[in-house]
Design an enzyme around this catalytic site. Sequence first.
Site, short mmCIF file in Angstrom:
data_model
loop_
_atom_site.label_atom_id
_atom_site.label_comp_id
_atom_site.label_asym_id
_atom_site.label_seq_id
_atom_site.Cartn_x
_atom_site.Cartn_y
_atom_site.Cartn_z
N ASP A 189 -2.54 1.73 -4.76
CA ASP A 189 -3.84 1.97 -4.14
C ASP A 189 -4.89 1.07 -4.77
OD1 ASP A 189 -2.93 4.02 -2.37
OD2 ASP A 189 -2.91 5.41 -4.06
N HIS A 199 0.81 -1.22 0.00
CA HIS A 199 0.00 0.00 0.00
C HIS A 199 0.84 1.27 0.00
CE1 HIS A 199 -3.95 1.50 -0.23
NE2 HIS A 199 -4.54 0.64 0.59
#
Length: 432
Positions: free
Chosen positions: A406, A402
Amino acid sequence: MVIEQIKMPQLGESVTEGTISKWLVSVGDKVNKYDPLAEVMTDKVNAEVPSSFTGVVKELIAEEGETLAVGEMICTIEMEGGTAQVAPAAATNEDAAPNGAESAEPMDQGNKARYSPAVLKISQEHGIDLTKVSGTGAGGRITRKDLLKLIESGNIPAAGQKVEAGKEPAEVQAPKQEVTQPVSAPTPTSPAINIPVAVGDIEIPVTGIRKAIAANMLRSKHEAPHAWTMIEVDATNLVEYRNSLKDEFKKKEGFNLTFFAFFVKAVAQALKEFPQINSMWAGDKIIQKKDINISIAVATDDALYVPVIKQADEKTIKGIAREIADLAVKVRTGKLRSEDMQGGTFTVNNTGSFGSVQSMGIINYPQAAILQVESIVKRPVVMNNGMIAVRDMVNLCLSLDHRVLDGLVCGRFLQRVKEILENTSKSTTSIY
């Protein structure tokens, strides 16, 4: 005679150390240039270290199972011609006798003054004076096993006291250092854990390969904030197309046309359209890789290897199927080379081969994502016309870093992979 040093080579990108898994020569053996000297395990790959010289093996510095840093000497070879020459070991504070006392390591025992990183670390952690320890390794070399035996027995040598590894010190003993738990070899994965061992329990030594897997997985979980997403794919057309080709293909080409080759090709095509996925975290920047090199997970009974299909986007389905077959054979016959493991930018794992239908993979550090291809199973599905039909369905499970990726770009990437797979058929897809 000239004495030449063989050092631990760097057998891959970012590799900093290697473990001697097996010596292929003994002291006194005659070797030619490029003859294999030892098998070394680094970052999940077992590679042979060749000789750089022709001559006779003079000394094996490292022991089997010992881990050494890249550039550290592992053995010496005596070459014919010239005058005897060998670089002396550099003197260190640890090698010097304390308080100006006579050195406990005379010149003819210089071999013992070369300590491995593991030995130095253990000695520093437990205050062991290495000049007062007699090693059991080749030529009297002190090994980490020697130190662990001393620590477990509590016989830490005091200044001026000589201790032979594994034996009680003569007469007066130094105060025993309190040990609160059993001590094992320090590794980058975890500290020693005191687990009671009952009758019938089996203790399995951790191999170099398993240590490398553990270290890489732990680093990935600690450094990369993992997120997960999954998409469902109707693979009915793909299954029909592949099944119609597989027998003729095997007869013509000599290897299998697997479902996995279609998935790898679809992923490679989607990565070209979504290059953000083909990236790596580099601290103050993100590196978006130009080449699309697909790492594939290949398991043996006791280890997991991740060889790489280079430039997968430029290969046909047949070409990918051939590479999958070739790499799998290399892994299972122990012929995988270090270069076969290098350069991967994205990993595809065929978890479906074991019957898995959903899983959350750990990212293959330093890549930004890994895709788990699950088992293709027949399920009743509600079609667009409201009718229920039995279809071949497969789940694709994506783990992502992350920091780099995304949900939006990953969702679009998976949608594109789904679209490619669901439109795979005889009329739209060529395997050549």
